[in-house]
Design a protein around this motif. Sequence first.
Motif, PDB file in Angstrom:
ATOM      1  N   SER A 288      -4.516  -6.633  -7.443  1.00 13.76           N
ATOM      2  CA  SER A 288      -3.856  -7.941  -7.341  1.00 13.76           C
ATOM      3  C   SER A 288      -4.116  -8.655  -6.031  1.00 13.76           C
ATOM      4  O   SER A 288      -3.949  -9.867  -5.936  1.00 13.76           O
ATOM      5  N   PHE A 289      -4.483  -7.915  -4.956  1.00  9.51           N
ATOM      6  CA  PHE A 289      -4.605  -8.485  -3.609  1.00  9.51           C
ATOM      7  C   PHE A 289      -3.297  -9.158  -3.174  1.00  9.51           C
ATOM      8  O   PHE A 289      -3.291 -10.123  -2.435  1.00  9.51           O
ATOM      9  N   ASP A 290      -2.192  -8.624  -3.641  1.00 10.08           N
ATOM     10  CA  ASP A 290      -0.869  -9.174  -3.364  1.00 10.08           C
ATOM     11  C   ASP A 290      -0.131  -8.200  -2.453  1.00 10.08           C
ATOM     12  O   ASP A 290       0.183  -7.076  -2.856  1.00 10.08           O
ATOM     13  N   LYS A 291       0.162  -8.627  -1.223  1.00  4.01           N
ATOM     14  CA  LYS A 291       0.781  -7.727  -0.251  1.00  4.01           C
ATOM     15  C   LYS A 291       2.132  -7.227  -0.736  1.00  4.01           C
ATOM     16  O   LYS A 291       2.490  -6.058  -0.513  1.00  4.01           O
ATOM     17  N   SER A 451       4.405  -2.299   9.615  1.00  2.00           N
ATOM     18  CA  SER A 451       4.724  -3.726   9.536  1.00  2.00           C
ATOM     19  C   SER A 451       3.811  -4.551  10.437  1.00  2.00           C
ATOM     20  O   SER A 451       3.338  -4.095  11.486  1.00  2.00           O
ATOM     21  N   ASN A 452       3.584  -5.788  10.005  1.00  2.00           N
ATOM     22  CA  ASN A 452       2.926  -6.799  10.841  1.00  2.00           C
ATOM     23  C   ASN A 452       3.497  -8.164  10.463  1.00  2.00           C
ATOM     24  O   ASN A 452       4.281  -8.276   9.516  1.00  2.00           O
ATOM     25  N   ASP A 453       3.096  -9.189  11.193  1.00  2.00           N
ATOM     26  CA  ASP A 453       3.718 -10.503  11.003  1.00  2.00           C
ATOM     27  C   ASP A 453       2.884 -11.471  10.170  1.00  2.00           C
ATOM     28  O   ASP A 453       3.086 -12.683  10.233  1.00  2.00           O
ATOM     29  N   ASN A 454       1.953 -10.965   9.342  1.00  2.00           N
ATOM     30  CA  ASN A 454       1.103 -11.831   8.542  1.00  2.00           C
ATOM     31  C   ASN A 454       1.176 -11.385   7.082  1.00  2.00           C
ATOM     32  O   ASN A 454       0.884 -10.227   6.763  1.00  2.00           O
ATOM     33  N   ASP A 455       1.537 -12.311   6.180  1.00  2.00           N
ATOM     34  CA  ASP A 455       1.681 -11.983   4.765  1.00  2.00           C
ATOM     35  C   ASP A 455       0.347 -11.689   4.078  1.00  2.00           C
ATOM     36  O   ASP A 455       0.322 -11.264   2.913  1.00  2.00           O
ATOM     37  N   GLN A 456      -0.772 -11.929   4.779  1.00  2.00           N
ATOM     38  CA  GLN A 456      -2.080 -11.691   4.191  1.00  2.00           C
ATOM     39  C   GLN A 456      -2.779 -10.455   4.783  1.00  2.00           C
ATOM     40  O   GLN A 456      -3.930 -10.186   4.441  1.00  2.00           O
ATOM     41  N   VAL A 457      -2.098  -9.735   5.648  1.00  2.00           N
ATOM     42  CA  VAL A 457      -2.701  -8.556   6.276  1.00  2.00           C
ATOM     43  C   VAL A 457      -1.872  -7.324   5.907  1.00  2.00           C
ATOM     44  O   VAL A 457      -0.659  -7.301   6.096  1.00  2.00           O
ATOM     45  N   PHE A 458      -2.544  -6.320   5.373  1.00  2.00           N
ATOM     46  CA  PHE A 458      -1.879  -5.071   4.998  1.00  2.00           C
ATOM     47  C   PHE A 458      -2.288  -3.986   5.983  1.00  2.00           C
ATOM     48  O   PHE A 458      -3.486  -3.785   6.242  1.00  2.00           O
ATOM     49  N   THR A 459      -1.318  -3.291   6.546  1.00  2.00           N
ATOM     50  CA  THR A 459      -1.593  -2.296   7.579  1.00  2.00           C
ATOM     51  C   THR A 459      -0.884  -0.991   7.262  1.00  2.00           C
ATOM     52  O   THR A 459       0.250  -0.984   6.772  1.00  2.00           O
ATOM     53  N   PHE A 460      -1.556   0.110   7.554  1.00  2.00           N
ATOM     54  CA  PHE A 460      -0.952   1.424   7.331  1.00  2.00           C
ATOM     55  C   PHE A 460      -1.539   2.439   8.305  1.00  2.00           C
ATOM     56  O   PHE A 460      -2.604   2.220   8.900  1.00  2.00           O
ATOM     57  N   LEU A 461      -0.820   3.544   8.460  1.00  2.00           N
ATOM     58  CA  LEU A 461      -1.257   4.655   9.297  1.00  2.00           C
ATOM     59  C   LEU A 461      -1.618   5.851   8.430  1.00  2.00           C
ATOM     60  O   LEU A 461      -0.948   6.138   7.435  1.00  2.00           O
ATOM     61  N   ARG A 462      -2.662   6.571   8.820  1.00  2.00           N
ATOM     62  CA  ARG A 462      -2.954   7.898   8.292  1.00  2.00           C
ATOM     63  C   ARG A 462      -2.868   8.859   9.481  1.00  2.00           C
ATOM     64  O   ARG A 462      -3.508   8.628  10.511  1.00  2.00           O
ATOM     65  N   LYS A 463      -2.100   9.912   9.341  1.00  2.00           N
ATOM     66  CA  LYS A 463      -1.806  10.752  10.502  1.00  2.00           C
ATOM     67  C   LYS A 463      -1.751  12.225  10.110  1.00  2.00           C
ATOM     68  O   LYS A 463      -1.132  12.600   9.127  1.00  2.00           O
ATOM     69  N   ALA A 472      -6.261  -1.752   8.964  1.00  2.00           N
ATOM     70  CA  ALA A 472      -5.812  -3.121   8.687  1.00  2.00           C
ATOM     71  C   ALA A 472      -6.798  -3.776   7.732  1.00  2.00           C
ATOM     72  O   ALA A 472      -8.013  -3.682   7.924  1.00  2.00           O
ATOM     73  N   ILE A 473      -6.261  -4.442   6.704  1.00  2.00           N
ATOM     74  CA  ILE A 473      -7.101  -5.088   5.696  1.00  2.00           C
ATOM     75  C   ILE A 473      -6.619  -6.515   5.486  1.00  2.00           C
ATOM     76  O   ILE A 473      -5.441  -6.749   5.186  1.00  2.00           O
ATOM     77  N   ASN A 474      -7.539  -7.454   5.640  1.00  2.00           N
ATOM     78  CA  ASN A 474      -7.252  -8.868   5.401  1.00  2.00           C
ATOM     79  C   ASN A 474      -7.411  -9.146   3.906  1.00  2.00           C
ATOM     80  O   ASN A 474      -8.493  -9.006   3.350  1.00  2.00           O
ATOM     81  N   LEU A 475      -6.333  -9.532   3.251  1.00  2.00           N
ATOM     82  CA  LEU A 475      -6.336  -9.779   1.810  1.00  2.00           C
ATOM     83  C   LEU A 475      -6.751 -11.201   1.456  1.00  2.00           C
ATOM     84  O   LEU A 475      -6.781 -11.549   0.275  1.00  2.00           O
ATOM     85  N   SER A 476      -7.065 -12.013   2.456  1.00  2.00           N
ATOM     86  CA  SER A 476      -7.351 -13.426   2.208  1.00  2.00           C
ATOM     87  C   SER A 476      -8.823 -13.754   2.460  1.00  2.00           C
ATOM     88  O   SER A 476      -9.561 -12.978   3.063  1.00  2.00           O
TER      89      SER A 476
END
Length: 521
Positions: A288-291, A451-463, A472-476
């Motif tokens: 979907s590319f929907d955050k 979390s981040n402050d952009n509705d078009q950027v999805f961010t996660f940690l692998r640890k 970080a992935i730009n969905l736009s």
Amino acid sequence: MKTNKLIILACLSFGLIFVRVNARPWAPVKNEVIYHIFQRSFYDSNGDYHGDLNGIRQKLDYLQELGVTSILLTPLYESAFYHNYFAIDFEKIDAKYGSLADYLKLIKELHRRGMKFYMDMETQYVTEDSRWWKEAFGNPKSPYSDYILWDDKDNKKPSTIVYNLTGLTGYDSVSRKITTANLNSEASKAYNLKLFSFWIDPNGDGKFDDGVDGFRLDHMMDDLDNKGRLPHLFDTFWNPLLTKLRTINPKIKIVAEQANWFSLGTEYLEHGSVDRVFGLRLCFAIRSFDKKLLLANADSTLAMLPPGKQQVVFIENHDVPRFSYAVKSDLAKLKVGCAFNLLMGGIPSIYYGQELGMTGTTANFGATDANEIPDREAFEWYKSDTGKGMALWYKQTGPWKDHFNNDKPNDGISLEEEKQDPNSLWNYYKQMIIIRKANPAFVDGSYKTISNDNDQVFTFLRKDAGQTILVAINLSDKETGANIEASGNPVNIIGDVKPEIKGEKLAINLPAFGVGAWELK
């Protein structure tokens, strides 16, 4: 599951390096990447246009060059249908795929190379051609009477299958009646134990070099087809069966295809005795590319698993439209899909041809299993889309043969074209797999949405214990920035964007559909 999925599902559609692969003795696979093959469409070794087992064996160098470690096939057993669901005989390999000897050669060669094999099984249904049906129909005294679920005492009314269907029409216009197996009969339980046990250790020597490494259980349900005729199958059928199979080989892995695609599969992991389920909801969120959808499904899929259990993360399989169709063949979006598939967590699965950007979506040819052939077309080995090994079985006969045309020559979508293009999707998949295997946190690390402050950027940690990676992935389709709730000194793993440290946050600027990953020191 089987063709047309028999389910109504709204799919959300919205530097060149060559690696020399050396075979090694069979050993447990780490850094697992599954390659899911619709084998009739993969590689034809004998010129009959049907992909086969010898064809897969001949292409293992290719699979290892790409970086995959395991293969999952659709069913191999004899069936009247091209996809081989709904069996005639569970003990016979479809002759178009080869012989039992061909199968054993493939398994032993996979194991010699240190690769794994998963077998797709669906023993819940049989067709009118099966021995069970032929000998038990109208004959309650038949030794096969208890193998089938009957709706009458005279064995004249075999029970319906999912959605109360009594049969299906194949792409070749051949129709077959289908019925449900009586999984709660003692005869059926004994048969399934014998059948599954054979594939774990065909020669019975306890070495397993010729046996499967696990099973995919198609259309697994606790109450089969929600009809109330076979309730509590987890307790009465699946748990006892899988427990006994693990006494034969404790290392086998069981993955369930949850029949309800909107389920997270938790009930299978907690009560169904399986090791893995498919991340179905996550698949559709990625497409979907929907955050918001990603946020709603990522944590529940990846971060809330019972101990010791896993999700199979995928963006394509044989039952859904190709990811390339969903993103209109946009190369940048295809690479985003690859990043999600390989970096988020779980056990990644790549559907054959996904690494090329092969396209296709469900057709509308009426009540026939031809409708899903566009999602299962021939692997495109050559830029001409013709040549040795092309498995064009669906273009040889039948009323649909002129309708399948996703494989167009010289369109940039073929292994021959993409191996030579350093910017191709194929090379991107290859490099992403290399990066994944080189970083332990991508393989065994935990997942956490950041979390981040952009509705078009999805961010996660692998640890994991020794490494923390931020992705970080730009969905736009526009360059954009974000301030991420993460800290540490970032060292580039993917991409050339260097985040700026701003106190307890990291500020990044990503290109359109850009992907970045950094190890946080």
